[in-house]
Design a protein around this motif. Structure first.
Motif, PDB file in Angstrom:
ATOM      1  N   GLY A   8       0.812  -1.222   0.000  1.00  0.00           N
ATOM      2  CA  GLY A   8       0.000   0.000   0.000  1.00  0.00           C
ATOM      3  C   GLY A   8       0.840   1.263   0.000  1.00  0.00           C
ATOM      4  N   TYR A   9       0.158   2.388  -0.282  1.00  0.00           N
ATOM      5  CA  TYR A   9       0.836   3.690  -0.227  1.00  0.00           C
ATOM      6  C   TYR A   9       0.602   4.306   1.147  1.00  0.00           C
ATOM      7  CZ  TYR A   9       1.374   3.667  -5.308  1.00  0.00           C
ATOM      8  OH  TYR A   9       1.729   3.365  -6.588  1.00  0.00           O
ATOM      9  N   SER A  74       7.558   2.594  -4.149  1.00  0.00           N
ATOM     10  CA  SER A  74       6.128   2.316  -4.348  1.00  0.00           C
ATOM     11  C   SER A  74       5.833   0.844  -4.162  1.00  0.00           C
ATOM     12  CB  SER A  74       5.732   2.704  -5.768  1.00  0.00           C
ATOM     13  OG  SER A  74       5.732   4.084  -5.880  1.00  0.00           O
ATOM     14  N   PRO A  75       4.598   0.509  -3.770  1.00  0.00           N
ATOM     15  CA  PRO A  75       4.219  -0.903  -3.676  1.00  0.00           C
ATOM     16  C   PRO A  75       4.240  -1.564  -5.056  1.00  0.00           C
ATOM     17  CG  PRO A  75       2.315   0.534  -3.347  1.00  0.00           C
ATOM     18  CD  PRO A  75       3.517   1.421  -3.378  1.00  0.00           C
ATOM     19  N   LYS A  76       4.332  -2.888  -5.035  1.00  0.00           N
ATOM     20  CA  LYS A  76       4.397  -3.646  -6.302  1.00  0.00           C
ATOM     21  C   LYS A  76       3.069  -3.578  -7.055  1.00  0.00           C
ATOM     22  CE  LYS A  76       7.868  -7.162  -5.248  1.00  0.00           C
ATOM     23  NZ  LYS A  76       8.129  -7.072  -3.815  1.00  0.00           N
ATOM     24  N   LEU A  77       3.139  -3.769  -8.381  1.00  0.00           N
ATOM     25  CA  LEU A  77       1.917  -3.851  -9.189  1.00  0.00           C
ATOM     26  C   LEU A  77       1.254  -5.209  -8.916  1.00  0.00           C
ATOM     27  CD1 LEU A  77       3.378  -2.370 -12.491  1.00  0.00           C
ATOM     28  CD2 LEU A  77       1.651  -1.304 -11.033  1.00  0.00           C
ATOM     29  N   VAL A 166      -5.553   7.522 -16.294  1.00  0.00           N
ATOM     30  CA  VAL A 166      -6.889   7.425 -15.672  1.00  0.00           C
ATOM     31  C   VAL A 166      -7.618   6.190 -16.215  1.00  0.00           C
ATOM     32  CG1 VAL A 166      -9.134   8.562 -15.433  1.00  0.00           C
ATOM     33  CG2 VAL A 166      -7.038   9.921 -15.241  1.00  0.00           C
ATOM     34  N   ALA A 167      -7.489   5.946 -17.535  1.00  0.00           N
ATOM     35  CA  ALA A 167      -8.155   4.781 -18.134  1.00  0.00           C
ATOM     36  C   ALA A 167      -7.616   3.489 -17.515  1.00  0.00           C
ATOM     37  CB  ALA A 167      -7.935   4.787 -19.649  1.00  0.00           C
ATOM     38  N   ALA A 168      -6.300   3.442 -17.283  1.00  0.00           N
ATOM     39  CA  ALA A 168      -5.695   2.246 -16.686  1.00  0.00           C
ATOM     40  C   ALA A 168      -6.210   2.057 -15.254  1.00  0.00           C
ATOM     41  CB  ALA A 168      -4.169   2.374 -16.698  1.00  0.00           C
ATOM     42  N   ALA A 169      -6.331   3.166 -14.522  1.00  0.00           N
ATOM     43  CA  ALA A 169      -6.841   3.067 -13.140  1.00  0.00           C
ATOM     44  C   ALA A 169      -8.275   2.534 -13.142  1.00  0.00           C
ATOM     45  CB  ALA A 169      -6.770   4.444 -12.473  1.00  0.00           C
ATOM     46  N   MET A 170      -9.082   3.002 -14.115  1.00  0.00           N
ATOM     47  CA  MET A 170     -10.475   2.537 -14.220  1.00  0.00           C
ATOM     48  C   MET A 170     -10.524   1.045 -14.572  1.00  0.00           C
ATOM     49  SD  MET A 170     -12.392   5.041 -13.525  1.00  0.00           S
ATOM     50  CE  MET A 170     -11.287   5.916 -12.483  1.00  0.00           C
ATOM     51  N   LYS A 171      -9.614   0.636 -15.475  1.00  0.00           N
ATOM     52  CA  LYS A 171      -9.574  -0.781 -15.880  1.00  0.00           C
ATOM     53  C   LYS A 171      -9.241  -1.657 -14.666  1.00  0.00           C
ATOM     54  CE  LYS A 171      -7.248  -3.977 -19.038  1.00  0.00           C
ATOM     55  NZ  LYS A 171      -6.306  -4.722 -18.200  1.00  0.00           N
ATOM     56  N   HIS A 172      -8.255  -1.217 -13.875  1.00  0.00           N
ATOM     57  CA  HIS A 172      -7.903  -1.984 -12.670  1.00  0.00           C
ATOM     58  C   HIS A 172      -9.112  -2.094 -11.732  1.00  0.00           C
ATOM     59  CE1 HIS A 172      -3.625  -2.752 -12.939  1.00  0.00           C
ATOM     60  NE2 HIS A 172      -3.446  -1.559 -13.459  1.00  0.00           N
ATOM     61  N   THR A 180      -5.561  -1.595  -7.063  1.00  0.00           N
ATOM     62  CA  THR A 180      -4.645  -0.552  -7.531  1.00  0.00           C
ATOM     63  C   THR A 180      -5.172   0.862  -7.261  1.00  0.00           C
ATOM     64  OG1 THR A 180      -3.960  -2.082  -9.229  1.00  0.00           O
ATOM     65  CG2 THR A 180      -3.295   0.192  -9.535  1.00  0.00           C
ATOM     66  N   LEU A 181      -6.436   1.113  -7.577  1.00  0.00           N
ATOM     67  CA  LEU A 181      -6.981   2.462  -7.345  1.00  0.00           C
ATOM     68  C   LEU A 181      -7.259   2.685  -5.856  1.00  0.00           C
ATOM     69  CD1 LEU A 181      -8.037   5.195  -8.369  1.00  0.00           C
ATOM     70  CD2 LEU A 181     -10.223   4.107  -8.864  1.00  0.00           C
ATOM     71  N   LYS A 182      -7.824   1.654  -5.224  1.00  0.00           N
ATOM     72  CA  LYS A 182      -8.190   1.781  -3.790  1.00  0.00           C
ATOM     73  C   LYS A 182      -6.991   2.159  -2.936  1.00  0.00           C
ATOM     74  CE  LYS A 182     -11.813  -1.627  -3.660  1.00  0.00           C
ATOM     75  NZ  LYS A 182     -11.802  -3.070  -3.539  1.00  0.00           N
ATOM     76  N   ARG A 183      -5.830   1.569  -3.248  1.00  0.00           N
ATOM     77  CA  ARG A 183      -4.673   1.832  -2.387  1.00  0.00           C
ATOM     78  C   ARG A 183      -4.109   3.234  -2.611  1.00  0.00           C
ATOM     79  NH1 ARG A 183      -0.153  -2.280  -5.044  1.00  0.00           N
ATOM     80  NH2 ARG A 183       0.378  -0.971  -6.803  1.00  0.00           N
ATOM     81  N   MET A 184      -4.520   3.920  -3.713  1.00  0.00           N
ATOM     82  CA  MET A 184      -4.099   5.309  -3.897  1.00  0.00           C
ATOM     83  C   MET A 184      -5.131   6.269  -3.299  1.00  0.00           C
ATOM     84  SD  MET A 184      -1.752   7.236  -4.625  1.00  0.00           S
ATOM     85  CE  MET A 184      -0.349   6.922  -5.684  1.00  0.00           C
ATOM     86  N   VAL A 185      -6.224   5.711  -2.769  1.00  0.00           N
ATOM     87  CA  VAL A 185      -7.260   6.541  -2.151  1.00  0.00           C
ATOM     88  C   VAL A 185      -7.190   6.423  -0.630  1.00  0.00           C
ATOM     89  CG1 VAL A 185      -9.769   6.868  -1.955  1.00  0.00           C
ATOM     90  CG2 VAL A 185      -8.754   6.329  -4.173  1.00  0.00           C
ATOM     91  N   SER A 186      -6.866   5.222  -0.160  1.00  0.00           N
ATOM     92  CA  SER A 186      -6.891   4.989   1.282  1.00  0.00           C
ATOM     93  C   SER A 186      -5.694   4.151   1.711  1.00  0.00           C
ATOM     94  CB  SER A 186      -8.196   4.259   1.620  1.00  0.00           C
ATOM     95  OG  SER A 186      -8.095   3.643   2.864  1.00  0.00           O
TER      96      SER A 186
END
Ligand code: HEM
Length: 194
Positions: A8-9, A74-77, A166-172, A180-186
């Motif tokens: 996580g971030y 950064s955390p791993k993909l 942004v498109a990649a974040a939506m795809k994840h 992937t997106l959740k961990r950049m929000v919380s």
């Protein structure tokens, strides 16, 4: 110190990400808008000054963010990603970082090269010196035109990279349904304090 873990971030990385996202997307729109205004209007002049000032804030944040990232990797993909997708993600992130630095730096060189010699005063408080412009670039007009071209095409490239990002974040989030997106929000999924 709050910092990221392998999954996580941390709060600082998240704060950098969203603050810079807002500033950069705002600056892209701001830049495109202000260049449509009558250049000799005093109101346009003030907008250019504001654009330059916010650009220096972005540059300062970019330096701080890069230092933070080097100290807190950064955390791993996600494991499930294809190696080529991972490569594309890394290249995209490198491109974003490069352009986040290139935009303020080319803007700074552009105003430094300008034959008008207009001073840059950070939020009308702190004067910023002009950069030395390499003589190999020709006259001041030629050097200014060169940096203006880099600044303009850099902006188009940055817009394209932001759209892909942004498109990649939506795809994840919606298709792969990973974190992937959740961990950049919380910080919740992988919170660590040490
Ligand atoms: C994150 C940082 C920045 C972003 C995203 C950004 C973006 C933009 C964009 C999109 C334009 C319109 C390009 C065009 O259509 O010609 C523009 C114009 C401009 N920018 Fe920036 N900029 C940034 C930082 C800076 C900085 C730090 C300076 C100067 C110190 C600067 C000076 C200018 C100037 C003078 C113009 C007008 C160019 C003209 O005369 O047409 N910018 N910027």
């Amino acid at each position: 110190m709050l910092r990221n873990t392998s999954t996580g971030y941390g709060r600082v990385a998240i704060a950098f990400h969203w603050t810079m996202a807002i500033l950069i997307i705002g600056m892209l729109a701001f830049g495109l808008y202000m260049t449509t205004l009558p250049p000799t209007d005093p109101a346009t002049f003030q907008l250019f000054q504001l654009h330059k000032s916010i650009g220096f804030i972005v540059l300062t944040l970019a330096i701080l963010r890069l230092v933070w990232r080097l100290l807190n990797p950064s955390p791993k993909l996600p494991e499930g990603m294809h190696p080529l997708e991972k490569l594309a993600a890394h290249l995209g992130h490198i491109g974003l970082y490069a352009l986040i630095f290139a935009m303020p730096i080319t803007g700074w060189f552009m105003v430094s090269a300008s034959p008008w010699g207009i001073p840059t005063v950070l939020f009308n408080i702190q004067p910023i010196p002009h950069l030395p412009v390499p003589e190999a670039l020709g006259t001041k007009e030629q050097a200014e035109a060169f940096f203006k071209l880099l600044h303009e095409y850099g902006a188009y490239l940055l817009i394209a990279l932001v759209v892909v990002h942004v498109a990649a974040a939506m795809k994840h989030h919606f298709i792969a349904r990973d974190d992937t997106l959740k961990r950049m929000v919380s910080t919740k999924p992988a919170r660590s304090e040490s």
